[in-house]
Design an enzyme around this catalytic site. Sequence first.
Site, mmCIF file in Angstrom:
data_model
loop_
_atom_site.group_PDB
_atom_site.id
_atom_site.type_symbol
_atom_site.label_atom_id
_atom_site.label_comp_id
_atom_site.label_asym_id
_atom_site.label_seq_id
_atom_site.Cartn_x
_atom_site.Cartn_y
_atom_site.Cartn_z
ATOM 1 N N ARG A 144 -8.510 -0.120 5.095
ATOM 2 C CA ARG A 144 -7.573 0.856 4.524
ATOM 3 C C ARG A 144 -6.255 0.179 4.105
ATOM 4 O O ARG A 144 -5.572 0.678 3.222
ATOM 5 C CB ARG A 144 -7.226 1.939 5.561
ATOM 6 C CG ARG A 144 -8.376 2.839 5.923
ATOM 7 C CD ARG A 144 -7.885 3.960 6.788
ATOM 8 N NE ARG A 144 -6.692 4.559 6.200
ATOM 9 C CZ ARG A 144 -5.781 5.261 6.858
ATOM 10 N NH1 ARG A 144 -5.921 5.454 8.140
ATOM 11 N NH2 ARG A 144 -4.749 5.768 6.244
ATOM 12 N N ASP A 199 5.310 0.296 11.911
ATOM 13 C CA ASP A 199 4.054 -0.320 11.457
ATOM 14 C C ASP A 199 3.927 -1.777 11.899
ATOM 15 O O ASP A 199 2.852 -2.362 11.807
ATOM 16 C CB ASP A 199 3.948 -0.241 9.927
ATOM 17 C CG ASP A 199 3.597 1.159 9.452
ATOM 18 O OD1 ASP A 199 3.256 2.012 10.293
ATOM 19 O OD2 ASP A 199 3.670 1.403 8.228
ATOM 20 N N ARG A 215 1.878 14.372 13.468
ATOM 21 C CA ARG A 215 2.298 14.156 12.086
ATOM 22 C C ARG A 215 2.289 15.423 11.222
ATOM 23 O O ARG A 215 1.529 15.539 10.258
ATOM 24 C CB ARG A 215 1.445 13.062 11.438
ATOM 25 C CG ARG A 215 1.501 11.766 12.192
ATOM 26 C CD ARG A 215 0.724 10.678 11.520
ATOM 27 N NE ARG A 215 1.478 9.981 10.500
ATOM 28 C CZ ARG A 215 0.984 8.964 9.796
ATOM 29 N NH1 ARG A 215 -0.236 8.559 9.983
ATOM 30 N NH2 ARG A 215 1.739 8.375 8.894
ATOM 31 N N LYS A 270 0.837 -1.208 0.000
ATOM 32 C CA LYS A 270 0.000 0.000 0.000
ATOM 33 C C LYS A 270 0.867 1.252 0.000
ATOM 34 O O LYS A 270 0.651 2.178 -0.793
ATOM 35 C CB LYS A 270 -0.897 0.008 1.242
ATOM 36 C CG LYS A 270 -1.565 1.346 1.507
ATOM 37 C CD LYS A 270 -2.352 1.352 2.791
ATOM 38 C CE LYS A 270 -1.559 1.628 4.041
ATOM 39 N NZ LYS A 270 -1.289 3.031 4.356
ATOM 40 N N ASN A 271 1.856 1.285 0.899
ATOM 41 C CA ASN A 271 2.632 2.514 1.061
ATOM 42 C C ASN A 271 3.457 2.854 -0.171
ATOM 43 O O ASN A 271 3.822 4.011 -0.372
ATOM 44 C CB ASN A 271 3.534 2.418 2.298
ATOM 45 C CG ASN A 271 2.736 2.566 3.583
ATOM 46 O OD1 ASN A 271 1.537 2.835 3.538
ATOM 47 N ND2 ASN A 271 3.393 2.378 4.712
ATOM 48 N N CYS A 284 -3.449 12.675 13.178
ATOM 49 C CA CYS A 284 -4.294 11.487 13.171
ATOM 50 C C CYS A 284 -4.112 10.782 14.502
ATOM 51 O O CYS A 284 -3.359 11.252 15.357
ATOM 52 C CB CYS A 284 -3.979 10.585 11.987
ATOM 53 S SG CYS A 284 -2.354 9.879 12.067
HETATM 54 C C1 UD1 Z 1 4.988 6.531 6.351
HETATM 55 C C2 UD1 Z 1 4.051 5.361 6.206
HETATM 56 C C3 UD1 Z 1 3.569 4.879 7.586
HETATM 57 C C4 UD1 Z 1 4.752 4.600 8.499
HETATM 58 C C5 UD1 Z 1 5.721 5.789 8.538
HETATM 59 C C6 UD1 Z 1 6.996 5.498 9.309
HETATM 60 C C7 UD1 Z 1 2.969 5.798 4.092
HETATM 61 C C8 UD1 Z 1 1.718 6.119 3.376
HETATM 62 N N1 UD1 Z 1 2.903 5.758 5.425
HETATM 63 O O1 UD1 Z 1 4.247 7.579 6.945
HETATM 64 O O2 UD1 Z 1 2.793 3.688 7.392
HETATM 65 O O3 UD1 Z 1 4.278 4.352 9.799
HETATM 66 O O4 UD1 Z 1 6.091 6.158 7.189
HETATM 67 O O5 UD1 Z 1 7.631 4.407 8.774
HETATM 68 O O6 UD1 Z 1 3.996 5.548 3.487
HETATM 69 N N2 UD1 Z 1 7.363 14.149 10.684
HETATM 70 C C9 UD1 Z 1 7.515 15.498 10.991
HETATM 71 N N3 UD1 Z 1 7.474 16.397 9.968
HETATM 72 C C10 UD1 Z 1 7.283 16.022 8.667
HETATM 73 C C11 UD1 Z 1 7.150 14.656 8.362
HETATM 74 C C12 UD1 Z 1 7.192 13.738 9.393
HETATM 75 O O7 UD1 Z 1 7.672 15.866 12.149
HETATM 76 O O8 UD1 Z 1 7.251 16.906 7.784
HETATM 77 C C13 UD1 Z 1 7.456 13.150 11.769
HETATM 78 C C14 UD1 Z 1 6.180 12.313 11.941
HETATM 79 O O9 UD1 Z 1 5.224 12.966 12.749
HETATM 80 C C15 UD1 Z 1 6.746 11.055 12.575
HETATM 81 C C16 UD1 Z 1 8.114 10.912 11.916
HETATM 82 O O10 UD1 Z 1 8.432 12.198 11.399
HETATM 83 O O11 UD1 Z 1 6.901 11.229 13.950
HETATM 84 C C17 UD1 Z 1 8.194 9.911 10.787
HETATM 85 O O12 UD1 Z 1 7.119 10.133 9.889
HETATM 86 P P1 UD1 Z 1 7.210 9.781 8.353
HETATM 87 O O13 UD1 Z 1 8.366 8.876 8.115
HETATM 88 O O14 UD1 Z 1 7.140 11.043 7.563
HETATM 89 O O15 UD1 Z 1 5.870 8.984 8.147
HETATM 90 P P2 UD1 Z 1 4.847 9.058 6.933
HETATM 91 O O16 UD1 Z 1 5.579 9.266 5.661
HETATM 92 O O17 UD1 Z 1 3.719 9.976 7.277
#
Ligand code: UD1
Length: 419
Positions: A398, A306, A121, A22-23, A116
Amino acid sequence: MDRLAIIGGRPLYGVIPISGAKNSALKLMAASLLTEETLTLENVPRLADVSMLLRLLNQHGVESTFEGSTLRLCAKDIASTEAPYDLVRKMRASFNVLGPLLAREGKAKVSLPGGCAIGARPVDLHLKALTAMGVKIDLDEGYVFAEAPDGLHGAEISFPFVSVGATEHAMLAAALANGETKISNAAQEPEIADLADCLNAMGAKVSGAGTQTISIEGVDKLGGVTYRVLPDRIETGAYAMAVGVTGGELTLAGADIDLLGAARAVLEEAGLTFTTDEKGVKVKKALDRCRSVDIVTHPYPGVATDLQALFMALMITADGVSHIKETIFENRFMHAPELSRMGAQISVDGQTATVRGVEKLKGAPVMATDLRASMSLVIAALGAEGQTMVNRVYHLDRGFERLEDKLAECGALIERISD
Ligand code: UD1
């Protein structure tokens, strides 16, 4: 609202086909905005998140057909550069259309995704990357108003910590930027390399994906290709852990166990064995009762956040005490009180959950709170005595394709109840 009724205690035997990740699929779908030609994605899972992003892409003018697991996307004309709140708030990955829209059209208005259940996030790193590439950004009324009238230019982007979404977003935007982009402290998840491989097949020049430093030499144009999405490593881990709870033997068809990174060794230490052949991965439980193991979640190749909730479901009936530390998201133990309703002994202190293994769980009504937490309840229920009713299963829809069919075909007593 649908519920799942599960009667536990039956070992799982048979073959479970592992779906496309999915991701990865979600980011590859966003890449379709980068070309006027058709991007054909194979092995796309039929999930609520995929449908949601498809609706958004259609709204941007992307024409699509979805037959079996083959999704064809053609963004010949971009009809709208606005991504509305309703389509972005339900799924954060939608935010990743911003970069491609800017690269194609020079402007975009995309809703901020909001937090969420698992944490705040924010998207500050995404915006930081785009700003470095010459994008002018205003935040107003919950929307990002972004403009790059002179196009995007290459940039040195150094992330203060690892973000999967921000790394992918920067790659998508940089593919059509003018000049070279270098991303330091990039995420190394397998889905990053999958995105790079797809972009490169489309004509992009991405190197270093899968390491901490990614270089992207911008090109003028990308073209259409056919690309196969890599197997879902979280789904693979989920069914492997289900065997750890129920016993039996599953063949996870199409799976690649090495995509689990450090989690593979953790599961082996807990008592699972994996053998790989051309069909996929065979998973068996080597011990009568799994062993307790400690984990700390980390960016890839560390143990994925995850998998954390799923791993807790395995540990609650393991022999001994397990410490589970979550370092990626601030609020990701919501499954713990639900698992406790089934007799699990879990105490949470800040970022660490301590799980004292019990011999048996008892079925109970429980509530799913987020995608991965929901799957941990299903795994625990498969090993519990009596019936567990998992409420709010829309979370599972989802991210886990045909969950109850896949499990029922391997002997689980699981039924969806639609009210
Ligand atoms: C993706 C995955 C999710 C997985 C996560 C971590 C998808 C659709 N989802 O989510 O399933 O759990 O990676 O492996 O691919 N953060 C910030 N600022 C930002 C971006 C992120 O502070 O601009 C923080 C987030 O709140 C979190 C951490 O960085 O604490 C890691 O998040 P991130 O790796 O970005 O996760 P996603 O890409 O949202």
